[in-house]
Design a protein around this motif. Sequence first.
Motif, PDB file in Angstrom:
ATOM      1  N   ALA A   1      29.323  -2.044  20.088  1.00  0.00           N
ATOM      2  CA  ALA A   1      30.546  -1.655  19.369  1.00  0.00           C
ATOM      3  C   ALA A   1      30.533  -0.159  19.074  1.00  0.00           C
ATOM      4  N   GLY A   2      29.440   0.328  18.484  1.00  0.00           N
ATOM      5  CA  GLY A   2      29.364   1.734  18.078  1.00  0.00           C
ATOM      6  C   GLY A   2      29.352   2.684  19.259  1.00  0.00           C
ATOM      7  N   ALA A   3      28.616   2.324  20.316  1.00  0.00           N
ATOM      8  CA  ALA A   3      28.518   3.224  21.476  1.00  0.00           C
ATOM      9  C   ALA A   3      29.860   3.308  22.205  1.00  0.00           C
TER      10      ALA A   3
ATOM     11  N   ARG B   1      19.244  -7.932  21.934  1.00  0.00           N
ATOM     12  CA  ARG B   1      20.689  -8.194  21.949  1.00  0.00           C
ATOM     13  C   ARG B   1      21.042  -9.170  23.050  1.00  0.00           C
ATOM     14  N   GLY B   2      22.219  -9.768  22.889  1.00  0.00           N
ATOM     15  CA  GLY B   2      22.734 -10.635  23.937  1.00  0.00           C
ATOM     16  C   GLY B   2      23.087  -9.810  25.152  1.00  0.00           C
ATOM     17  N   GLU B   3      22.984 -10.437  26.324  1.00  0.00           N
ATOM     18  CA  GLU B   3      23.198  -9.670  27.551  1.00  0.00           C
ATOM     19  C   GLU B   3      24.201 -10.340  28.480  1.00  0.00           C
TER      20      GLU B   3
ATOM     21  N   SER C   1      18.066   6.328   9.934  1.00  0.00           N
ATOM     22  CA  SER C   1      18.598   5.137   9.253  1.00  0.00           C
ATOM     23  C   SER C   1      19.544   5.523   8.140  1.00  0.00           C
ATOM     24  N   MET C   2      20.729   4.944   8.193  1.00  0.00           N
ATOM     25  CA  MET C   2      21.647   5.177   7.079  1.00  0.00           C
ATOM     26  C   MET C   2      21.121   4.468   5.838  1.00  0.00           C
ATOM     27  N   LYS C   3      21.142   5.157   4.709  1.00  0.00           N
ATOM     28  CA  LYS C   3      20.608   4.569   3.476  1.00  0.00           C
ATOM     29  C   LYS C   3      21.702   4.231   2.478  1.00  0.00           C
TER      30      LYS C   3
ATOM     31  N   SER D   1      24.254  -5.668   8.439  1.00  0.00           N
ATOM     32  CA  SER D   1      24.919  -4.390   8.151  1.00  0.00           C
ATOM     33  C   SER D   1      24.739  -3.886   6.719  1.00  0.00           C
ATOM     34  N   ILE D   2      24.223  -2.669   6.628  1.00  0.00           N
ATOM     35  CA  ILE D   2      24.097  -2.026   5.308  1.00  0.00           C
ATOM     36  C   ILE D   2      25.480  -1.538   4.848  1.00  0.00           C
ATOM     37  N   VAL D   3      26.337  -1.179   5.816  1.00  0.00           N
ATOM     38  CA  VAL D   3      27.687  -0.718   5.445  1.00  0.00           C
ATOM     39  C   VAL D   3      28.462  -1.885   4.818  1.00  0.00           C
TER      40      VAL D   3
ATOM     41  N   PHE E   1      12.733 -15.388  18.071  1.00  0.00           N
ATOM     42  CA  PHE E   1      13.304 -16.512  17.330  1.00  0.00           C
ATOM     43  C   PHE E   1      14.597 -16.035  16.680  1.00  0.00           C
ATOM     44  N   LEU E   2      15.727 -16.521  17.168  1.00  0.00           N
ATOM     45  CA  LEU E   2      17.021 -16.044  16.649  1.00  0.00           C
ATOM     46  C   LEU E   2      17.580 -17.014  15.616  1.00  0.00           C
ATOM     47  N   ASN E   3      17.695 -16.493  14.396  1.00  0.00           N
ATOM     48  CA  ASN E   3      18.347 -17.259  13.344  1.00  0.00           C
ATOM     49  C   ASN E   3      19.854 -17.184  13.605  1.00  0.00           C
TER      50      ASN E   3
ATOM     51  N   ILE F   1      32.973  -2.998  12.130  1.00  0.00           N
ATOM     52  CA  ILE F   1      33.416  -3.655  13.368  1.00  0.00           C
ATOM     53  C   ILE F   1      32.203  -4.337  14.011  1.00  0.00           C
ATOM     54  N   GLY F   2      32.446  -5.119  15.062  1.00  0.00           N
ATOM     55  CA  GLY F   2      31.350  -5.796  15.763  1.00  0.00           C
ATOM     56  C   GLY F   2      30.672  -6.815  14.849  1.00  0.00           C
ATOM     57  N   ASP F   3      29.389  -7.051  15.103  1.00  0.00           N
ATOM     58  CA  ASP F   3      28.657  -8.041  14.306  1.00  0.00           C
ATOM     59  C   ASP F   3      28.652  -7.695  12.815  1.00  0.00           C
TER      60      ASP F   3
ATOM     61  N   GLN G   1      29.399 -14.682  23.283  1.00  0.00           N
ATOM     62  CA  GLN G   1      30.587 -13.896  22.945  1.00  0.00           C
ATOM     63  C   GLN G   1      30.317 -12.546  22.263  1.00  0.00           C
ATOM     64  N   GLY G   2      29.174 -12.411  21.584  1.00  0.00           N
ATOM     65  CA  GLY G   2      28.967 -11.280  20.669  1.00  0.00           C
ATOM     66  C   GLY G   2      29.157  -9.909  21.286  1.00  0.00           C
ATOM     67  N   LEU G   3      28.492  -9.667  22.401  1.00  0.00           N
ATOM     68  CA  LEU G   3      28.592  -8.372  23.079  1.00  0.00           C
ATOM     69  C   LEU G   3      30.049  -8.067  23.445  1.00  0.00           C
ATOM     70  N   ASN G   4      30.721  -9.086  23.948  1.00  0.00           N
ATOM     71  CA  ASN G   4      32.082  -8.916  24.457  1.00  0.00           C
ATOM     72  C   ASN G   4      33.082  -8.643  23.338  1.00  0.00           C
TER      73      ASN G   4
HETATM   74  C1  FAD Z   1      18.646 -12.921  20.433  1.00  0.00           C
HETATM   75  C2  FAD Z   1      20.109 -12.672  20.606  1.00  0.00           C
HETATM   76  C3  FAD Z   1      20.765 -13.202  21.701  1.00  0.00           C
HETATM   77  C4  FAD Z   1      22.108 -13.005  21.851  1.00  0.00           C
HETATM   78  N1  FAD Z   1      22.733 -13.502  22.959  1.00  0.00           N
HETATM   79  C5  FAD Z   1      24.003 -13.148  23.214  1.00  0.00           C
HETATM   80  C6  FAD Z   1      24.612 -13.440  24.463  1.00  0.00           C
HETATM   81  O1  FAD Z   1      24.017 -14.065  25.333  1.00  0.00           O
HETATM   82  N2  FAD Z   1      25.857 -12.991  24.684  1.00  0.00           N
HETATM   83  C7  FAD Z   1      26.530 -12.248  23.759  1.00  0.00           C
HETATM   84  O2  FAD Z   1      27.661 -11.819  24.036  1.00  0.00           O
HETATM   85  N3  FAD Z   1      26.000 -11.978  22.566  1.00  0.00           N
HETATM   86  C8  FAD Z   1      24.745 -12.379  22.277  1.00  0.00           C
HETATM   87  N4  FAD Z   1      24.151 -12.014  21.106  1.00  0.00           N
HETATM   88  C9  FAD Z   1      24.922 -11.285  20.134  1.00  0.00           C
HETATM   89  C10 FAD Z   1      25.071  -9.834  20.522  1.00  0.00           C
HETATM   90  O3  FAD Z   1      23.815  -9.254  20.784  1.00  0.00           O
HETATM   91  C11 FAD Z   1      25.758  -9.129  19.385  1.00  0.00           C
HETATM   92  O4  FAD Z   1      26.910  -9.854  19.019  1.00  0.00           O
HETATM   93  C12 FAD Z   1      26.162  -7.723  19.788  1.00  0.00           C
HETATM   94  O5  FAD Z   1      25.026  -6.972  20.136  1.00  0.00           O
HETATM   95  C13 FAD Z   1      26.898  -7.071  18.627  1.00  0.00           C
HETATM   96  O6  FAD Z   1      27.077  -5.719  18.893  1.00  0.00           O
HETATM   97  P1  FAD Z   1      27.193  -4.685  17.716  1.00  0.00           P
HETATM   98  O7  FAD Z   1      27.348  -3.356  18.359  1.00  0.00           O
HETATM   99  O8  FAD Z   1      28.212  -5.125  16.751  1.00  0.00           O
HETATM  100  O9  FAD Z   1      25.809  -4.778  16.919  1.00  0.00           O
HETATM  101  P2  FAD Z   1      24.315  -4.616  17.422  1.00  0.00           P
HETATM  102  O10 FAD Z   1      24.191  -4.809  18.872  1.00  0.00           O
HETATM  103  O11 FAD Z   1      23.500  -5.467  16.526  1.00  0.00           O
HETATM  104  O12 FAD Z   1      23.998  -3.090  17.128  1.00  0.00           O
HETATM  105  C14 FAD Z   1      23.851  -2.600  15.822  1.00  0.00           C
HETATM  106  C15 FAD Z   1      23.057  -1.312  15.893  1.00  0.00           C
HETATM  107  O13 FAD Z   1      23.023  -0.743  14.590  1.00  0.00           O
HETATM  108  C16 FAD Z   1      21.737  -0.206  14.362  1.00  0.00           C
HETATM  109  N5  FAD Z   1      21.534  -0.149  12.908  1.00  0.00           N
HETATM  110  C17 FAD Z   1      21.412  -1.180  12.052  1.00  0.00           C
HETATM  111  N6  FAD Z   1      21.254  -0.724  10.795  1.00  0.00           N
HETATM  112  C18 FAD Z   1      21.279   0.627  10.863  1.00  0.00           C
HETATM  113  C19 FAD Z   1      21.164   1.665   9.889  1.00  0.00           C
HETATM  114  N7  FAD Z   1      20.980   1.404   8.587  1.00  0.00           N
HETATM  115  N8  FAD Z   1      21.228   2.952  10.307  1.00  0.00           N
HETATM  116  C20 FAD Z   1      21.413   3.250  11.626  1.00  0.00           C
HETATM  117  N9  FAD Z   1      21.529   2.296  12.582  1.00  0.00           N
HETATM  118  C21 FAD Z   1      21.467   1.006  12.204  1.00  0.00           C
HETATM  119  C22 FAD Z   1      20.805  -1.188  15.056  1.00  0.00           C
HETATM  120  O14 FAD Z   1      19.561  -0.597  15.371  1.00  0.00           O
HETATM  121  C23 FAD Z   1      21.612  -1.538  16.295  1.00  0.00           C
HETATM  122  O15 FAD Z   1      21.299  -0.704  17.391  1.00  0.00           O
HETATM  123  C24 FAD Z   1      22.814 -12.242  20.893  1.00  0.00           C
HETATM  124  C25 FAD Z   1      22.160 -11.699  19.794  1.00  0.00           C
HETATM  125  C26 FAD Z   1      20.817 -11.893  19.652  1.00  0.00           C
HETATM  126  C27 FAD Z   1      20.116 -11.272  18.457  1.00  0.00           C
END
Ligand code: FAD
Length: 403
Positions: free
Chosen positions: A12-14, A41-43, A125-127, A164-166, A267-269, A286-288, A299-302
Amino acid sequence: MSQVIIIGAGPAGACLSLILSQRDISVTLIERRRNFDREFRGEILMPSGFEALMQLGIDEKLNKVSNHSPRQLKFFLNKKQILEINQKEVLGEQSIKAISQVDLLETLVKECKRYPCFKFYRGASMKSLIKEDNRVNGVNFLLDGGEKKEIYADLVIGADGRNSIVRRQCNLTAYEYNTPMDIVWCKLPKPQDWHGASAYAGQGNLLIAYQSWDDQLQLAWVVLKNQFKDLRDEGIEAWVELMSDHVDPVFSQHLRQNTSFISNQFFLNSVSDCVEEWSIPGAMVIGDAAHTMSPVGGQGLNIAMRDAVVSANYLVPILKKDPLNLKNLDEAIKQIEADRMNELKSIQYKQSIAPKIMLNQSLLGDWARRVIALLIKLPFVARVLGKINNDFLYGKIKIELIV
Ligand SMILES: Cc1cc2nc3c(=O)[nH]c(=O)nc-3n(C[C@H](O)[C@H](O)[C@H](O)COP(=O)(O)OP(=O)(O)OC[C@H]3O[C@@H](n4cnc5c(N)ncnc54)[C@H](O)[C@@H]3O)c2cc1C
């Protein structure tokens, strides 16, 4: 001072950083990890995520990101194959892919760096959020060398994932879906003649195995919630034994023979939630960070990348105006939430249904799975299931970058 600070360089951020930078909006991206492979992350890239990625205008570079598209999708119930789908025949060129997240994110930030208005703090790291007159206007963060920094912006975007800390610092409350399962992820060498993805259901368990972008076999062993402690205590041999008992004899033998080569265990909770309001004045998620996605349907990545495209549609016109009207900006961030909720609610609801059937260990659950296996061949049932899958594959709405 940047116009926008983005916390987290996940998908999401990138993606959002790149879209804004391409439009000459100054962005500071803060990522706590030095290396992207430190964060699992999910792939799975669905056509819906591919649609979002292709709007970034860097197709040639994205096409070079390591990926693999499974040819055959096979479904097993109680060790017997009940369905086989040839991806290309059904989905055409818009196939489901396993994509290297490290490669994808490195490609995106490398592209961002081409723009002078982009600044990247890696290993930072954002604090805390900085507020003035009830509006967020900056962040405090810590570099991995220990140096403290503070920076200011018109808007802070939390794309910092499931913890998310935000989200916490904005006091955003979330509603949670009941997710009865957790997942053990791991990789192992691929059998030589394996060319796709298989899902093994039965007896309230589910194992998904697919050939990934690195030519390894990626396994997702879906277990009932709160079983991790037992699995960890019993050790890897015990859960490989459980998985082996669950699949066809040939794959079962492969699993047992390759136990010592199992790697990348995680181990993914499993969590599924969505914040009720995505923003406060001056900050949004936004995003997760806004909606942690259940792993059902990959779905998460998408969804995260689709959030980025929609966010840009609302933010760019406001951020390009000189002088900037902060009231309009806060209004725009509310519209992003309203726009995204339609797709999200529908997908999160659909994600919540499958585990109730797949993981039900009662006789009723077994019966329901057998009935579905029988009915799946009927055109009417296939159409209904196809409709559910359509949202998982293509998204509920069309996403287009219009700025
Ligand atoms: C084990 C696993 C398997 C998954 N499998 C799938 C799958 O098969 N398909 C799919 O679509 N989704 C899958 N997901 C979900 C998917 O990875 C996420 O939904 C997706 O990566 C969300 O993207 P995002 O950019 O919102 O957050 P993230 O990818 O979580 O990125 C958040 C970023 O913020 C950074 N960050 C966090 N806190 C701070 C801070 N305080 N300061 C600075 N940086 C910070 C983190 O280091 C991270 O790089 C899976 C997730 C996991 C954990």
